[in-house]
Design an enzyme around this catalytic site. Sequence first.
Site, PDB file in Angstrom:
ATOM      1  N   ASP A  38     -11.002   3.058   4.087  1.00  0.00           N
ATOM      2  CA  ASP A  38     -11.316   1.625   4.000  1.00  0.00           C
ATOM      3  C   ASP A  38     -12.832   1.397   3.905  1.00  0.00           C
ATOM      4  O   ASP A  38     -13.284   0.302   3.586  1.00  0.00           O
ATOM      5  CB  ASP A  38     -10.814   0.914   5.270  1.00  0.00           C
ATOM      6  CG  ASP A  38      -9.619   0.004   4.999  1.00  0.00           C
ATOM      7  OD1 ASP A  38      -9.456  -0.426   3.852  1.00  0.00           O
ATOM      8  OD2 ASP A  38      -8.874  -0.263   5.950  1.00  0.00           O
ATOM      9  N   GLN A  77      -4.680  -1.626   9.555  1.00  0.00           N
ATOM     10  CA  GLN A  77      -4.631  -2.943   8.911  1.00  0.00           C
ATOM     11  C   GLN A  77      -5.242  -4.011   9.824  1.00  0.00           C
ATOM     12  O   GLN A  77      -4.924  -4.079  11.010  1.00  0.00           O
ATOM     13  CB  GLN A  77      -3.169  -3.284   8.565  1.00  0.00           C
ATOM     14  CG  GLN A  77      -2.985  -4.558   7.773  1.00  0.00           C
ATOM     15  CD  GLN A  77      -3.583  -4.505   6.371  1.00  0.00           C
ATOM     16  OE1 GLN A  77      -3.687  -3.449   5.754  1.00  0.00           O
ATOM     17  NE2 GLN A  77      -3.995  -5.653   5.865  1.00  0.00           N
ATOM     18  N   LYS A 128       0.847  -1.198   0.000  1.00  0.00           N
ATOM     19  CA  LYS A 128       0.000   0.000   0.000  1.00  0.00           C
ATOM     20  C   LYS A 128       0.886   1.253   0.000  1.00  0.00           C
ATOM     21  O   LYS A 128       0.637   2.196  -0.747  1.00  0.00           O
ATOM     22  CB  LYS A 128      -0.936  -0.016   1.221  1.00  0.00           C
ATOM     23  CG  LYS A 128      -2.072  -1.043   1.071  1.00  0.00           C
ATOM     24  CD  LYS A 128      -2.870  -1.283   2.351  1.00  0.00           C
ATOM     25  CE  LYS A 128      -3.842  -2.441   2.152  1.00  0.00           C
ATOM     26  NZ  LYS A 128      -4.670  -2.752   3.320  1.00  0.00           N
TER      27      LYS A 128
HETATM   28  N1  GUN Z   1      -7.063  -6.858   5.943  1.00  0.00           N
HETATM   29  C1  GUN Z   1      -7.421  -7.556   4.839  1.00  0.00           C
HETATM   30  N2  GUN Z   1      -7.985  -6.750   3.919  1.00  0.00           N
HETATM   31  C2  GUN Z   1      -7.985  -5.510   4.445  1.00  0.00           C
HETATM   32  C3  GUN Z   1      -8.439  -4.246   3.975  1.00  0.00           C
HETATM   33  O1  GUN Z   1      -8.971  -4.093   2.870  1.00  0.00           O
HETATM   34  N3  GUN Z   1      -8.250  -3.194   4.831  1.00  0.00           N
HETATM   35  C4  GUN Z   1      -7.685  -3.351   6.048  1.00  0.00           C
HETATM   36  N4  GUN Z   1      -7.566  -2.262   6.813  1.00  0.00           N
HETATM   37  N5  GUN Z   1      -7.266  -4.503   6.527  1.00  0.00           N
HETATM   38  C5  GUN Z   1      -7.412  -5.575   5.712  1.00  0.00           C
END
Ligand code: GUN
Length: 282
Positions: A118, A95, A51
């Site tokens: 998100d 995350q 990311k």
């Molecule tokens: N863990 C797995 N997929 C995601 C996501 O799209 N966002 C976040 N914050 N954590 C994740």
Amino acid sequence: MVLLDGKQLSNQIKDKLKNEVIELKNKGIEPCLAVILVGEDNASITYVNSKARACEQCGIKSLVYKLDVNTTQNELFALINTLNHDDSVDGILVQLPLPKHINKDMILESISFNKDVDGFHPFNVGNLNLNLRGGFLPCTPLGVMKLLKHYSIKLEGADVVVIGASNIVGRPMATLLLNANASVSICHIYTKDLKAYTKNADVIIVAAGCPDLLKEDMVKDGVVVVDVGINRVNGKIVGDVDFDNVSKKTSFITPVPGGVGPMTIAMLLENTIKSAKNRVQV
Ligand code: GUN
């Protein structure tokens, strides 16, 4: 059979976003995403690093907070509170999964809904469920919708099966499809006869985290299959679909890797830029 090439589409989107970032910077705004990782889950470290790398590629500033696994819930609240009030931060992403001693729902709710790139805050979830515009949509389901749209796959009136009912993928995915006027079935671990659903589906979205869950005898000819799974099997990344056999019957199918994954990241960048634009109402 046509491959739904998320890698290629995500590159196109990122090129467009790079130009939008340049325009924003000309107006004195530098889009900025804060990413918080608690603990040392290997998959999460990889995701967070990709990311941050994608942000850099597009000229978006990224702040990565890698916190110790023993970080307390209050320490995490304090960091989020600081970022919520920092006008130079457009997006905040925590995350998942979080360590067990931290209440994930309370943490997600503590993120300002207008920095919730998100799309996990109850306010944004509510907007999605009421089919209202303006909020942030979760990146993976949004990426799947963009991919289907790019390949002109018709959803109106289509019979769609979503396998998996997580808050991150399955539920918002089903809602977006419903909002696109598809007839949606959500299947999950308690579904008695999965094949009874999948066999009749025009489109199947698999997000179960279970390698080889969807097999050739479970689908009809001409089906569209989107594989959201990311599983490590014998050192190789595979999805939830028995790709070699299922793809013999599909009209369109995503590869893993190179399908949904890159689209998720592109949507995160898009949401961050959307938030930066909200900052200045441009
Ligand atoms: N863990 C797995 N997929 C995601 C996501 O799209 N966002 C976040 N914050 N954590 C994740």
